[in-house]
Design an enzyme around this catalytic site. Sequence first.
Site, short mmCIF file in Angstrom:
data_model
loop_
_atom_site.label_atom_id
_atom_site.label_comp_id
_atom_site.label_asym_id
_atom_site.label_seq_id
_atom_site.Cartn_x
_atom_site.Cartn_y
_atom_site.Cartn_z
N LYS A 1 0.97 -0.96 -0.02
CA LYS A 1 0.01 -0.21 0.13
C LYS A 1 0.72 1.26 -0.02
O LYS A 1 0.19 2.09 -0.66
CB LYS A 1 -0.79 -0.07 1.45
CG LYS A 1 -1.88 -1.68 1.76
CD LYS A 1 -2.88 -1.41 -0.03
CE LYS A 1 -3.14 -2.93 -0.12
NZ LYS A 1 -3.64 -3.30 -1.00
N GLU B 1 -2.82 6.54 7.95
CA GLU B 1 -3.69 7.88 6.93
C GLU B 1 -4.45 8.77 8.18
O GLU B 1 -5.34 7.86 8.64
CB GLU B 1 -4.06 6.41 5.64
CG GLU B 1 -3.50 6.79 4.47
CD GLU B 1 -4.26 6.28 3.89
OE1 GLU B 1 -4.37 5.27 3.30
OE2 GLU B 1 -5.99 5.64 4.07
N ARG C 1 -6.60 -7.35 -8.76
CA ARG C 1 -7.99 -8.69 -9.16
C ARG C 1 -9.01 -8.09 -9.42
O ARG C 1 -9.56 -7.54 -9.32
CB ARG C 1 -7.72 -9.35 -7.60
CG ARG C 1 -8.37 -8.80 -6.75
CD ARG C 1 -8.54 -9.03 -5.20
NE ARG C 1 -8.34 -7.91 -4.06
CZ ARG C 1 -9.53 -7.86 -3.76
NH1 ARG C 1 -10.95 -7.09 -4.55
NH2 ARG C 1 -9.52 -6.98 -2.43
#
Lengths: 171, 171, 504, 504
Positions: free
Chosen positions: D115, D202, D294
Amino acid sequence: MHFDLEIGGRVRRVRVERQDAHYQVAVDDRVFLVDSRAVNRETLSLLVQDGDGSVRSVDASVQPRPGSSTLDVSVSGQTLPATLLTRFGARPAEGVASGSGPQQVLAPMPGKVVRVMVAPGDSVEPRQGLVVIEAMKMENELRAARAGRVKTVRAAEGQSVEAGALLVIVE
Amino acid sequence: MHFDLEIGGRVRRVRVERQDAHYQVAVDDRVFLVDSRAVNRETLSLLVQDGDGSVRSVDASVQPRPGSSTLDVSVSGQTLPATLLTRFGARPAEGVASGSGPQQVLAPMPGKVVRVMVAPGDSVEPRQGLVVIEAMKMENELRAARAGRVKTVRAAEGQSVEAGALLVIVE
Amino acid sequence: MKKILIANRGEIAVRIIRACRDMEVRSVAVYSDCDRAALHVRMADEAYAVGGNPPRESYLRIDRIIDAVRRSGADAVHPGYGFLAENEEFAAACRDAGVTFIGPSPEAITLMGSKTAARQVAIKAGVPVVPGTEDPLGDEVSEADVLAIAKRVGYPLMLKAVAGGGGKGMRMVTEPSELASALRAARSEASSAFGDSAVYLERRILTPRHIEVQLLADHDGTVIPFVERECSIQRRHQKVVEESPSMAVSPELRQRITSAAASVARQAGYTNAGTIEFLLDADGSFYFLEMNTRLQVEHPITEQVTGVDLVQWQIRIARGERLTLDPAAMLVPRCHAVECRIYAEDPDTGFMPSPGPLRGLRVPHGPGVRDDSGVYEGAEVPIYYDPMISKLITWAEDRPGALARMKRALAEYEVRGIRTTIPFFRWILEDEDFRAARFDTTFIDRKLGARNGEPLGAPDDEHAVVAAVAVALRQATGSAAPAEAARAESTSRWQQAARQGALR
Amino acid sequence: MKKILIANRGEIAVRIIRACRDMEVRSVAVYSDCDRAALHVRMADEAYAVGGNPPRESYLRIDRIIDAVRRSGADAVHPGYGFLAENEEFAAACRDAGVTFIGPSPEAITLMGSKTAARQVAIKAGVPVVPGTEDPLGDEVSEADVLAIAKRVGYPLMLKAVAGGGGKGMRMVTEPSELASALRAARSEASSAFGDSAVYLERRILTPRHIEVQLLADHDGTVIPFVERECSIQRRHQKVVEESPSMAVSPELRQRITSAAASVARQAGYTNAGTIEFLLDADGSFYFLEMNTRLQVEHPITEQVTGVDLVQWQIRIARGERLTLDPAAMLVPRCHAVECRIYAEDPDTGFMPSPGPLRGLRVPHGPGVRDDSGVYEGAEVPIYYDPMISKLITWAEDRPGALARMKRALAEYEVRGIRTTIPFFRWILEDEDFRAARFDTTFIDRKLGARNGEPLGAPDDEHAVVAAVAVALRQATGSAAPAEAARAESTSRWQQAARQGALR
């Protein structure tokens, strides 16, 4: 356990033996290792391992036809008939002889007789119409399987008949 | 037949009587004429005629909760609990007392204990976390229903537990 | 419109109940004795008995259905297709009872319901018709007179019920000697299906395609036609596979044929949903055949290729809404869609009806699949009505994709206890001509004729070997489960009789 | 590409098998012990056992799956989502075994799977990211150090698994005192779900919407983004309802956000299907959140609004085909689509998992409904895997139509034997704010919190009266049928325990 089975136009020799949780099945000279699970009251999930190690997955159900020695075998949604033969390879007697003797024309479903097209004494050709029965809003014509002479007519126009009711006998 | 039923937040007096092919059902002072057909092993199709002649169609299933006098009543896909009361309006004893006495914290499903957050002797607040169990890839925290003191801890971190296994007792 | 009574049964009643739910309108079912536990009864909000099993005692009883309308307090009636859908008396009875009939006016039904009057409307609208008789030939017209008229029309010709639809009361006649028996059969079927034995004659176009145009018309005069449907795959004049768009229709022809359809509807002062059927000749010319003044069995393929819910629009038009669809977009297919009508019939015994209890049912799902069914596992398929149990619709970006998906969906479809036409569709899907879209309305009957009664879906040897393995497992494990009792109870006598009978 | 092995289970394995069938490619399933009779095993052409029930012993065993590839002779592998779908070692193992991995390159998985690295890619592509840490915080970083870093990022903040996805290993932290326990929980969950306990921080955007953009990228550098998906309806960071398009996204914003998504994919050299997730702030600005390398659970809503089969395109791209879709058309929604993820969880006991035998199952059908399910009547929902049993998708011309249809479809859905989240969705659908599309990612947790454990779907009095009638009939007729035995056998002990346990 082993038996002879007529299926797909040939008689095949089938042998089945339990092996722990699996079954070893031989069809003529091909041998399979089969894992079977019942997934509902009538359906088996089969994993069929071939000699080369590949494993096919099929859903199968086997239903005997009532009053007959024929089994309807459904594999992956396609149905085909099979006949279990006795130990001596003979076919057990069928309920109704199909090749000769008098033809008994029976009502294939409950319905109403809308037309009778023959009378006793008439001679009939193969596939000639004998009686028309209405069911499910469609008229269904019952025909002679072989040539012959009408012996008895039990059906009358307008009559309601049950499934299996005798309509006409052709000799 | 008649009985008292606690459902939808009220006790209702229910009376049912067979009338030919139908049933007359009274719920308190409302009377219905009901036509019932079993459509599968657990579901009834009910046609419920009201006093004004209108006829509602509902699918219904009634499932007893095991070990309890509660029925789960599903009508047109919505489920609500109901309790059959005895003749004298009393509620039958439940399998587990819910308001007082020691709390037995059981594993609600098979899984793995990933954290034990209390030790014997700890005092706990309502909704305080006791044990975390992992099942179906999610961590599920089991909490105290009421304030109390931890009496016994049977769970150990890393341990696999069966459904219904006793994990903690809080007094 | 708060509550709609559906004067029908089976899959179309279920379809309309779903539309009601989707619009948050209450739905009311009616049912005959044997349909008490049918899916449409279970799914509706209310349900009322309307009589005995034969349609004439229940689903065709206008008085009883109007009575159910009153008891339920419904403010509208949807007739579905078949039964009373094209009966102007029923539409008028609804109007008289002060409830909305979701369909065209009784006048439009009368006008277009007479196949001969409808031909006149088409001619006035400047749309070509198949050469034939312009007047109905009732019972009062003798066989001899019909023979004389037939001579003028020319052979081969089609005998059709004036009140007809769905292939009932229809016969092809290739030479004069066949006329008398065909006339009797057509009149008898027409009388029993529509209560009107009058027929008419039409020249037989030799290898036509059956192309039809769905349209919607509101009460402000807006008529919107949709991408055509290809319905040439018929068995004995009954559609069995439909698709949209047609591979035989270019965008230019689509413009012309849909405009012609709209002209006929305008000429008739038509409102609500209707379908104009055409014959498309091998040379590209097309002829008006008839108009169906109702929802069509095959409407879902149009819904898939345009994204429009036709039943919801029927209801919206009936309650006075204006058509707000973009007409140009309705002529551009978003995908290719195919429908197979799954019947309770045994394709291996000449498509004999196969009613009885549906012991097991597993229905296909996933992307691009829609199943509009009227049954459920455990339901009974009665003998009194049309044997269609479900419509299976698939769609994809193109025709090969839609056909591959249909093949997949048919493989997922599992029906136990009764025979269905699923093996028949599998066989069609493997046909090279079908896959190349090389066909006309005679296709299926020719292909079936060529089989000479050979069973469909004859297995390859590998399939037979696996089937032998399955029998071995059944013998070794003693069937799948405690199924013996269930089987004994539910295999009805008539199936047994059918398989042993003279039909084989 | 003649045979594809699907390295997954449940509904997504079934979905991919259907795509194989739709393309006439053979399919190979793998299964753990308890999945022997699972739907994906039954539906595949071939099936191979890969080990014990815990994922680490079967679905995460690269060696055994590669072994099944060899035995079956498959020439490609589809990983689905979850399990090995974002595992670069698995993608590399497929490459090494000489078979095609249907997905991006191992390098792209590695790059975007981190990430923190993905944030760098977005920054390079000129796409804004949420302020936070740029480096992974592995186990070696102490709680004290994380506390210090957190102070710089600022509270409230999100703790997220570097290898994460699907809400696992994710925790919101509103003040420093919560950080330690949240860090432990997130690391533990991340480790067990992804085999990597590293997390990152975050800044928490306070009331964001979760908007994501599906894209396809071929090997010739063509990247096509699709109409956005709105995924703000989340419970504990897990999406439960998704829809497309988002009511918060104007055509102008759609242009900008889909272009941003395509830029990130191009910057990453991405191929095959992927999804870029964004947070959309109340002021209309958006931030790159992460990329899922995906197929996404919620891909069907995009398929419905664009008419494109994403799984088929994954396969086509993997076998070297070029994207021939019209990019402009992919940004114009044809309809509005909604998806509900149906879980085997009891919403009335705090969403406790509810595994066990599926005693009864009736699935909705008809227009505008798609059910992507991994179960069947009689199947067992095992305890070892994600409890999602089905995805129910509905669509219609507009959002109110799609929601009404979802309500109808949920009413048709019948699951007996286990508890599901169906009542929870019914409740959401009645919520005024939801119906008005006024929500952000905190919506469900706030709404559920406000209920204070009140049971969902509390009945009105009329409903209770009808339920009382049902009980009367059961008492009078002695249950529906010979169901006592079936019920006794299939009500598992744990359900009993759950309902009597301390959780109530």
